[in-house]
Design a protein around this motif. Structure first.
Motif, PDB file in Angstrom:
ATOM      1  N   VAL A 212       1.081  -0.909   0.272  1.00  0.00           N
ATOM      2  CA  VAL A 212       0.009  -0.563  -0.045  1.00  0.00           C
ATOM      3  C   VAL A 212       0.645   1.301   0.256  1.00  0.00           C
ATOM      4  O   VAL A 212       1.905   1.420   0.927  1.00  0.00           O
ATOM      5  N   VAL A 213       0.615   2.077  -0.772  1.00  0.00           N
ATOM      6  CA  VAL A 213       1.146   3.613  -0.581  1.00  0.00           C
ATOM      7  C   VAL A 213       0.250   4.497   0.668  1.00  0.00           C
ATOM      8  O   VAL A 213      -0.784   4.498   0.763  1.00  0.00           O
ATOM      9  N   ILE A 214       1.280   4.830   1.395  1.00  0.00           N
ATOM     10  CA  ILE A 214       0.016   6.008   2.488  1.00  0.00           C
ATOM     11  C   ILE A 214      -0.284   7.258   1.872  1.00  0.00           C
ATOM     12  O   ILE A 214       0.936   8.082   1.177  1.00  0.00           O
ATOM     13  N   VAL A 215      -1.649   7.408   2.046  1.00  0.00           N
ATOM     14  CA  VAL A 215      -1.752   8.663   0.819  1.00  0.00           C
ATOM     15  C   VAL A 215      -2.214   9.749   1.944  1.00  0.00           C
ATOM     16  O   VAL A 215      -1.144  10.986   1.330  1.00  0.00           O
ATOM     17  N   GLU A 216      -2.805   9.730   3.009  1.00  0.00           N
ATOM     18  CA  GLU A 216      -2.406  10.859   4.232  1.00  0.00           C
ATOM     19  C   GLU A 216      -1.966  10.190   5.893  1.00  0.00           C
ATOM     20  O   GLU A 216      -1.674   9.481   6.313  1.00  0.00           O
ATOM     21  N   ALA A 217      -1.693  11.001   6.886  1.00  0.00           N
ATOM     22  CA  ALA A 217      -1.262  10.710   7.599  1.00  0.00           C
ATOM     23  C   ALA A 217      -2.201  12.194   8.530  1.00  0.00           C
ATOM     24  O   ALA A 217      -2.384  12.916   8.623  1.00  0.00           O
TER      25      ALA A 217
END
Length: 186
Positions: free
Chosen positions: A158-163
């Protein structure tokens, strides 16, 4: 003159002993009351280099007085020059490398955005799972939710889109694997 040199040498040695043996403990007991002693100015005004220079000044002065035929003023000037050279050497050969070698495992949640992670605990369409993210030289586990609202299976990339402060929002990606080393290195 000998008293000045002896006082500088003894004072520097005592400072070194006290700061090494009980410096941290004394700072905690006095609750930061001695923080004014630290020089927050230019980096070369580090107390270790300054006190080291004063100590060398005292030692060099004593040695020059006892083992040379120089006049008192010449001894003072030569001892001062030796102290300056040694304080500069101490700063560049000891203090500066030690400051640069300090490592931190801290990271910002915002710095995670855009990083690729592996799903450890499956992420449901609504709810949270867990991902493993490479940060610096180590890894961190983060609570994760689906950004797209679709379930993501365990082991998926997965890719982290928002934190946010609570969790990272991730989206599944289909990355081609280049080699086994890429797989293990993330």
């Amino acid at each position: 003159m000998e008293t000045l040199f002896l006082a500088c040498l003894i004072g520097g040695v005592l400072y070194a002993i006290v700061s090494v043996l009980i410096g941290d403990w004394l700072g905690q007991v006095l609750d930061g009351a001695l923080d004014f002693l630290s020089a927050d100015g230019h980096p070369w005004l580090h107390s270790t280099a300054i006190v080291g220079g004063i100590t060398v000044f005292g030692g060099a002065g004593l040695l020059l007085k006892r083992y040379s035929m120089l006049s008192a003023v010449s001894i003072l000037i030569v001892a001062l020059l030796i102290a300056i050279v040694m304080a500069i050497a101490m700063f560049f050969l000891y203090v500066r490398p030690m400051e640069q070698s300090e490592n931190s495992t801290a990271f910002s949640m915002k710095a995670l955005v855009g990083k690729v992670a592996e799903v450890l605990v499956p992420i449901p369409a609504v709810g949270c799972g867990e991902v493993l993210v490479k940060v610096g030289a180590g890894f961190t586990n983060q609570i994760a939710a689906s950004y797209d609202g679709r379930p993501i299976a365990g082991g998926a990339r997965v890719v982290i889109v928002e934190a946010t402060n609570d969790a990272v929002l991730v989206s599944e990606v289909d990355l081609p694997l280049l080699s086994d080393e890429t797989e293990r290195g993330m």
